[in-house]
Design an enzyme around this catalytic site. Structure first.
Site, PDB file in Angstrom:
ATOM      1  N   SER A 155      37.279  38.351  39.601  1.00  0.00           N
ATOM      2  CA  SER A 155      37.238  36.805  38.721  1.00  0.00           C
ATOM      3  C   SER A 155      35.952  36.583  38.148  1.00  0.00           C
ATOM      4  O   SER A 155      36.004  35.649  37.301  1.00  0.00           O
ATOM      5  CB  SER A 155      37.528  36.058  39.693  1.00  0.00           C
ATOM      6  OG  SER A 155      38.492  35.746  40.402  1.00  0.00           O
ATOM      7  N   HIS A 174      42.622  41.121  34.735  1.00  0.00           N
ATOM      8  CA  HIS A 174      42.390  39.844  35.595  1.00  0.00           C
ATOM      9  C   HIS A 174      43.601  38.939  35.756  1.00  0.00           C
ATOM     10  O   HIS A 174      43.963  38.317  34.604  1.00  0.00           O
ATOM     11  CB  HIS A 174      41.215  39.043  35.154  1.00  0.00           C
ATOM     12  CG  HIS A 174      40.885  37.754  36.063  1.00  0.00           C
ATOM     13  ND1 HIS A 174      40.770  36.547  35.367  1.00  0.00           N
ATOM     14  CD2 HIS A 174      40.921  37.571  37.366  1.00  0.00           C
ATOM     15  CE1 HIS A 174      40.614  35.630  36.260  1.00  0.00           C
ATOM     16  NE2 HIS A 174      40.641  36.372  37.513  1.00  0.00           N
ATOM     17  N   GLU A 232      43.929  38.620  31.844  1.00  0.00           N
ATOM     18  CA  GLU A 232      42.932  38.726  30.786  1.00  0.00           C
ATOM     19  C   GLU A 232      42.631  40.054  30.855  1.00  0.00           C
ATOM     20  O   GLU A 232      42.389  40.771  31.952  1.00  0.00           O
ATOM     21  CB  GLU A 232      41.692  37.858  31.332  1.00  0.00           C
ATOM     22  CG  GLU A 232      41.989  36.270  30.914  1.00  0.00           C
ATOM     23  CD  GLU A 232      40.691  35.272  31.537  1.00  0.00           C
ATOM     24  OE1 GLU A 232      40.778  34.376  31.183  1.00  0.00           O
ATOM     25  OE2 GLU A 232      40.095  35.872  32.425  1.00  0.00           O
ATOM     26  N   ASN A 253      38.642  30.946  33.509  1.00  0.00           N
ATOM     27  CA  ASN A 253      37.822  30.328  34.860  1.00  0.00           C
ATOM     28  C   ASN A 253      36.593  29.807  34.083  1.00  0.00           C
ATOM     29  O   ASN A 253      36.225  28.774  34.740  1.00  0.00           O
ATOM     30  CB  ASN A 253      37.755  31.463  35.574  1.00  0.00           C
ATOM     31  CG  ASN A 253      38.851  31.747  36.547  1.00  0.00           C
ATOM     32  OD1 ASN A 253      39.575  30.900  36.544  1.00  0.00           O
ATOM     33  ND2 ASN A 253      38.811  33.025  37.303  1.00  0.00           N
TER      34      ASN A 253
HETATM   35  N1  LIG Z   1      42.454  34.483  45.000  1.00  0.00           N
HETATM   36  C1  LIG Z   1      42.444  34.245  43.668  1.00  0.00           C
HETATM   37  O1  LIG Z   1      42.630  33.178  43.247  1.00  0.00           O
HETATM   38  C2  LIG Z   1      41.907  35.315  42.828  1.00  0.00           C
HETATM   39  C3  LIG Z   1      42.416  34.994  41.397  1.00  0.00           C
HETATM   40  C4  LIG Z   1      41.945  36.124  40.515  1.00  0.00           C
HETATM   41  C5  LIG Z   1      41.364  37.269  40.989  1.00  0.00           C
HETATM   42  N2  LIG Z   1      40.945  37.216  42.267  1.00  0.00           N
HETATM   43  C6  LIG Z   1      39.992  38.496  42.523  1.00  0.00           C
HETATM   44  O2  LIG Z   1      40.827  39.424  43.197  1.00  0.00           O
HETATM   45  C7  LIG Z   1      40.108  40.077  44.051  1.00  0.00           C
HETATM   46  C8  LIG Z   1      40.716  39.887  45.577  1.00  0.00           C
HETATM   47  O3  LIG Z   1      40.832  38.404  45.767  1.00  0.00           O
HETATM   48  P1  LIG Z   1      41.865  37.906  46.994  1.00  0.00           P
HETATM   49  O4  LIG Z   1      41.784  36.446  47.029  1.00  0.00           O
HETATM   50  O5  LIG Z   1      43.076  38.634  47.001  1.00  0.00           O
HETATM   51  O6  LIG Z   1      40.899  38.314  48.324  1.00  0.00           O
HETATM   52  P2  LIG Z   1      41.600  38.572  50.002  1.00  0.00           P
HETATM   53  O7  LIG Z   1      40.249  38.362  50.714  1.00  0.00           O
HETATM   54  O8  LIG Z   1      42.861  37.921  49.984  1.00  0.00           O
HETATM   55  O9  LIG Z   1      41.894  39.884  49.887  1.00  0.00           O
HETATM   56  C9  LIG Z   1      41.112  41.218  49.775  1.00  0.00           C
HETATM   57  C10 LIG Z   1      41.432  42.163  50.795  1.00  0.00           C
HETATM   58  O10 LIG Z   1      40.537  43.348  50.324  1.00  0.00           O
HETATM   59  C11 LIG Z   1      40.497  44.194  51.449  1.00  0.00           C
HETATM   60  N3  LIG Z   1      39.306  45.217  51.351  1.00  0.00           N
HETATM   61  C12 LIG Z   1      38.166  44.985  51.431  1.00  0.00           C
HETATM   62  N4  LIG Z   1      37.502  45.922  51.184  1.00  0.00           N
HETATM   63  C13 LIG Z   1      38.228  46.864  51.040  1.00  0.00           C
HETATM   64  C14 LIG Z   1      38.126  48.372  50.804  1.00  0.00           C
HETATM   65  N5  LIG Z   1      36.949  48.855  50.602  1.00  0.00           N
HETATM   66  N6  LIG Z   1      39.224  48.937  50.715  1.00  0.00           N
HETATM   67  C15 LIG Z   1      40.214  48.489  50.836  1.00  0.00           C
HETATM   68  N7  LIG Z   1      40.659  47.259  51.002  1.00  0.00           N
HETATM   69  C16 LIG Z   1      39.485  46.394  51.146  1.00  0.00           C
HETATM   70  C17 LIG Z   1      40.460  43.405  52.687  1.00  0.00           C
HETATM   71  O11 LIG Z   1      40.920  43.766  54.014  1.00  0.00           O
HETATM   72  C18 LIG Z   1      41.427  42.255  52.154  1.00  0.00           C
HETATM   73  O12 LIG Z   1      42.788  42.368  52.629  1.00  0.00           O
HETATM   74  C19 LIG Z   1      38.643  39.407  44.085  1.00  0.00           C
HETATM   75  O13 LIG Z   1      37.880  40.276  43.350  1.00  0.00           O
HETATM   76  C20 LIG Z   1      38.879  38.092  43.411  1.00  0.00           C
HETATM   77  O14 LIG Z   1      37.896  37.727  42.790  1.00  0.00           O
HETATM   78  C21 LIG Z   1      41.174  36.567  43.121  1.00  0.00           C
END
Ligand SMILES: NC(=O)c1ccc[n+]([C@@H]2O[C@H](COP(=O)([O-])OP(=O)(O)OC[C@H]3O[C@@H](n4cnc5c(N)ncnc54)[C@H](O)[C@@H]3O)[C@@H](O)[C@H]2O)c1
Length: 313
Positions: A133, A154, A166, A205
């Protein structure tokens, strides 16, 4: 939103047949399903087996519900699940992919290490994309030997529903990579919004954060309650959810990490997480996923403002 940027052809989208999604959390699981529904072979990998089990069950329930409501055919659902493979073995899953979408925790050191590894274990032609993000692709490209094939894709939360993706090229991203990413995004049925130049936080964002920062200033200044601020944004500005409601959905920890990373770069105290966000994240109140964030979510479906865990206000 209108689509901008390079034109695309079906041929470019067709070059992406096999996709690896890393991270099966809130974003990665749904991104993987979107790709599987579009007929791609998808590997969804996470280090935590329990997360994979949960992701599989949640996706199954969501797709069954779509079928029950007549929004998806049972055959399409079954075909999508036949394309979707869940596992913990990253290297095996990466061996023959055309595109990786990284969706692990928003920590630059974790992502950098992962991109270094992906660079080693994916085929040379594969595009490495991050769903971060906030972090610009050039930061992750620097960990690879293929900066021309690194970009951000994104997605927005929930990825199965939100149209916008994005597409963020970094300084070294090639026009072919950007065009392929745009075409692939369209092939998923999404709306690619292309940046001309990378900037952390990207477009939507950054605009949302300006609204959110002002909302927190008004709340911490005692000018209005969470509910009043959310209500104003919904009823006057036409936002589908207020800034506090939305942050409860996306996760307060994500906002905290983003702010902290920004502060580490700028040193500007204005970029630090607000005291009220800090208190909630410190207490483990991360939003809907923990049952409590700015609001408290009870089992009977009621939502009430949650007091600040530090001040009690
Ligand atoms: N939550 C949102 O609204 C949102 C929206 C857009 C983008 N994002 C981005 O998406 C990404 C993930 O966010 P999320 O909310 O899904 O997080 P989350 O915490 O729900 O999930 C992250 C997952 O990654 C896994 N993980 C961590 N390190 C790892 C590795 N080395 N190899 C494999 N798996 C691994 C964890 O076990 C976890 O299940 C972030 O970069 C965030 O900025 C989030």
């Amino acid at each position: 939103m209108t689509t901008t940027g390079p034109s695309s052809t079906p041929t470019e989208a067709d070059t992406i047949g096999r996709v690896l999604v890393v991270g099966a959390g809130a974003m990665g699981s749904q991104i993987a399903m979107v790709c599987a529904l579009a007929g791609r072979t998808v590997h969804l990998v996470d280090t935590d087996p329990q997360t994979l089990t949960r992701a599989g069950a949640e996706l199954r329930a969501r797709m069954d519900s779509r079928v029950a409501r007549g929004r998806l055919g049972a055959q399409e659902r079954d075909a999508a699940f036949a394309h979707l493979h869940l596992g913990t073995d990253l290297d095996a899953a990466a061996a023959d992919v055309d595109l990786v979408i990284e969706a692990v925790v928003e920590k630059i050191d974790v992502k950098t290490e992962l991109f270094r590894r992906l660079d080693r274990v994916t085929p040379d032609h594969a595009i490495l994309a991050s769903n971060s993000s906030s972090f610009v692709p050039s930061r992750l490209a620097a960990a690879t030997t293929r900066p021309d094939r690194v970009c951000n894709l994104h997605f927005f939360n929930p990825a199965l529903v939100m149209a916008c993706v994005e597409v963020v090229p970094g300084e070294a991203t090639s026009p072919t990579t950007t065009a392929t990413a745009v075409a692939f995004t369209r092939a998923l049925g999404k709306e690619p919004v292309v940046l001309d130049r990378e900037v952390d936080g990207f477009l939507a964002n950054r605009i949302l954060n300006a609204v959110r920062d002002e909302a927190v200033r008004l709340y911490e200044g005692g000018y209005a309650s969470l509910e009043s601020i959310d209500l104003a944004c919904r009823t006057a500005l036409g936002h589908p959810q207020g800034p506090f409601e939305l942050q409860d959905l996306t996760g307060l920890d994500i906002a905290w990490f983003t702010k902290t990373a920004r502060y580490a770069e700028t040193g500007d105290p204005a970029d630090l997480p607000s005291a009220s966000l800090d208190a909630r994240v410190g207490a483990g109140h991360l939003g809907r996923k923990t049952g409590r964030g700015w609001y408290r979510y009870d089992d009977d479906g009621t939502k009430t403002p949650a007091p600040d865990p530090v001040t009690g206000a």
